[in-house]
Design a protein around this motif. Structure first.
Motif, PDB file in Angstrom:
ATOM      1  N   ILE A 179      18.821 -58.979  40.419  1.00  0.00           N
ATOM      2  CA  ILE A 179      18.002 -58.033  39.656  1.00  0.00           C
ATOM      3  C   ILE A 179      17.217 -57.145  40.607  1.00  0.00           C
ATOM      4  O   ILE A 179      17.141 -55.928  40.422  1.00  0.00           O
ATOM      5  CB  ILE A 179      17.086 -58.781  38.672  1.00  0.00           C
ATOM      6  CG1 ILE A 179      17.946 -59.434  37.586  1.00  0.00           C
ATOM      7  CG2 ILE A 179      16.050 -57.840  38.061  1.00  0.00           C
ATOM      8  CD1 ILE A 179      17.199 -60.358  36.670  1.00  0.00           C
ATOM      9  N   ASP A 180      16.651 -57.740  41.657  1.00  0.00           N
ATOM     10  CA  ASP A 180      15.915 -56.957  42.648  1.00  0.00           C
ATOM     11  C   ASP A 180      16.808 -55.916  43.313  1.00  0.00           C
ATOM     12  O   ASP A 180      16.340 -54.839  43.683  1.00  0.00           O
ATOM     13  CB  ASP A 180      15.293 -57.869  43.705  1.00  0.00           C
ATOM     14  CG  ASP A 180      14.138 -58.697  43.162  1.00  0.00           C
ATOM     15  OD1 ASP A 180      13.646 -58.392  42.050  1.00  0.00           O
ATOM     16  OD2 ASP A 180      13.730 -59.662  43.847  1.00  0.00           O
ATOM     17  N   ASP A 196      12.251 -50.472  34.992  1.00  0.00           N
ATOM     18  CA  ASP A 196      11.545 -51.739  34.771  1.00  0.00           C
ATOM     19  C   ASP A 196      12.534 -52.799  34.310  1.00  0.00           C
ATOM     20  O   ASP A 196      13.666 -52.490  33.942  1.00  0.00           O
ATOM     21  CB  ASP A 196      10.460 -51.567  33.711  1.00  0.00           C
ATOM     22  CG  ASP A 196       9.269 -52.489  33.930  1.00  0.00           C
ATOM     23  OD1 ASP A 196       9.438 -53.566  34.536  1.00  0.00           O
ATOM     24  OD2 ASP A 196       8.170 -52.134  33.489  1.00  0.00           O
ATOM     25  N   CYS A 197      12.063 -54.027  34.331  1.00  0.00           N
ATOM     26  CA  CYS A 197      12.834 -55.150  33.811  1.00  0.00           C
ATOM     27  C   CYS A 197      11.927 -55.939  32.879  1.00  0.00           C
ATOM     28  O   CYS A 197      10.842 -56.359  33.275  1.00  0.00           O
ATOM     29  CB  CYS A 197      13.341 -56.045  34.937  1.00  0.00           C
ATOM     30  SG  CYS A 197      14.276 -57.479  34.341  1.00  0.00           S
ATOM     31  N   GLU A 202      14.359 -66.315  38.869  1.00  0.00           N
ATOM     32  CA  GLU A 202      14.212 -67.078  40.112  1.00  0.00           C
ATOM     33  C   GLU A 202      14.527 -68.562  39.928  1.00  0.00           C
ATOM     34  O   GLU A 202      14.631 -69.304  40.899  1.00  0.00           O
ATOM     35  CB  GLU A 202      12.819 -66.905  40.738  1.00  0.00           C
ATOM     36  CG  GLU A 202      11.682 -67.250  39.836  1.00  0.00           C
ATOM     37  CD  GLU A 202      11.210 -66.060  38.993  1.00  0.00           C
ATOM     38  OE1 GLU A 202      10.186 -66.224  38.334  1.00  0.00           O
ATOM     39  OE2 GLU A 202      11.854 -64.999  38.990  1.00  0.00           O
ATOM     40  N   ASP A 244      16.593 -52.507  41.683  1.00  0.00           N
ATOM     41  CA  ASP A 244      15.280 -51.854  41.591  1.00  0.00           C
ATOM     42  C   ASP A 244      15.341 -50.334  41.694  1.00  0.00           C
ATOM     43  O   ASP A 244      14.612 -49.642  40.978  1.00  0.00           O
ATOM     44  CB  ASP A 244      14.320 -52.394  42.651  1.00  0.00           C
ATOM     45  CG  ASP A 244      13.620 -53.665  42.210  1.00  0.00           C
ATOM     46  OD1 ASP A 244      13.758 -54.047  41.034  1.00  0.00           O
ATOM     47  OD2 ASP A 244      12.944 -54.279  43.051  1.00  0.00           O
ATOM     48  N   ASP A 245      16.184 -49.806  42.560  1.00  0.00           N
ATOM     49  CA  ASP A 245      16.233 -48.356  42.716  1.00  0.00           C
ATOM     50  C   ASP A 245      17.048 -47.669  41.626  1.00  0.00           C
ATOM     51  O   ASP A 245      17.165 -46.448  41.613  1.00  0.00           O
ATOM     52  CB  ASP A 245      16.761 -47.977  44.106  1.00  0.00           C
ATOM     53  CG  ASP A 245      18.130 -48.563  44.404  1.00  0.00           C
ATOM     54  OD1 ASP A 245      18.526 -49.540  43.735  1.00  0.00           O
ATOM     55  OD2 ASP A 245      18.803 -48.056  45.314  1.00  0.00           O
ATOM     56  N   ARG A 252      17.294 -63.704  40.591  1.00  0.00           N
ATOM     57  CA  ARG A 252      16.274 -62.697  40.906  1.00  0.00           C
ATOM     58  C   ARG A 252      16.755 -61.712  41.968  1.00  0.00           C
ATOM     59  O   ARG A 252      16.527 -60.514  41.862  1.00  0.00           O
ATOM     60  CB  ARG A 252      14.991 -63.396  41.375  1.00  0.00           C
ATOM     61  CG  ARG A 252      13.895 -62.460  41.873  1.00  0.00           C
ATOM     62  CD  ARG A 252      13.313 -61.580  40.801  1.00  0.00           C
ATOM     63  NE  ARG A 252      12.574 -62.388  39.859  1.00  0.00           N
ATOM     64  CZ  ARG A 252      12.243 -61.971  38.640  1.00  0.00           C
ATOM     65  NH1 ARG A 252      12.577 -60.770  38.228  1.00  0.00           N
ATOM     66  NH2 ARG A 252      11.587 -62.753  37.824  1.00  0.00           N
ATOM     67  N   GLY A 253      17.440 -62.193  42.990  1.00  0.00           N
ATOM     68  CA  GLY A 253      17.923 -61.298  44.043  1.00  0.00           C
ATOM     69  C   GLY A 253      18.850 -60.223  43.508  1.00  0.00           C
ATOM     70  O   GLY A 253      18.809 -59.070  43.950  1.00  0.00           O
TER      71      GLY A 253
END
Length: 151
Positions: free
Chosen positions: A89-90, A98-99, A68, A93-94, A86-87
């Motif tokens: 990496i987010d 984990d990160c 971030e 998510d699917d 961060r966006g």
């Protein structure tokens, strides 16, 4: 890039950061378009890669800042991974379980290089890389996270 920066002779550049800094000097607004495309391509390619991997997938972030805290248009040339935030990496998510984030103090770069293999000519570059302490921290965090998979 050639469409956005038609006046630039791209054969002049051998290194990505040199290219990006030259484009920034020409026009930050147009460079931002290129960066948005790079970010979208990174997410798409990561999704494709992760989709081809069987089993649990753990993303590893090693940097001197949190995702971030990623900078905008070349605010810091040392801000690796360049443009990943961060966006992005987010957006994976699917595709990941984990990160793991390993954020290190940039002051410890190259403080311990034992175990690293590099020539005398490569020593200055090796001293700029995250040292053994950072890799040890990543190993500990990954081991802790992965233990249940091997129990």
């Amino acid at each position: 890039m050639q469409t956005v920066f038609r006046e630039v002779d791209f054969t002049e550049f051998a290194f990505t950061r040199h290219l990006m800094s030259a484009l920034q000097l020409r026009c930050e607004k147009r460079l931002e378009l290129v960066i948005q495309e790079l970010r979208a391509a990174w997410v798409a390619r990561m999704r494709s890669l992760l989709g081809r991997i069987d089993g649990p997938k753990i993303l590893l972030w090693i940097a001197d800042h949190r995702p971030e805290e990623a900078q905008g248009v070349l605010a810091s040339y040392g801000n690796d991974p360049l443009y990943v935030d961060r966006g992005m990496i987010d957006a994976l998510d699917d595709h990941i379980e984990d990160c793991v984030e390993v954020v290190y103090d940039p002051g410890i770069r190259g403080t311990r290089t034992e175990g690293m293999v590099f020539s005398e000519l490569e020593a200055p570059v090796a001293m700029q890389m995250p040292g053994i302490e950072v890799h040890d921290a990543a190993t500990r965090k990954l081991t802790e996270l992965l233990e249940p998979y091997f129990a």
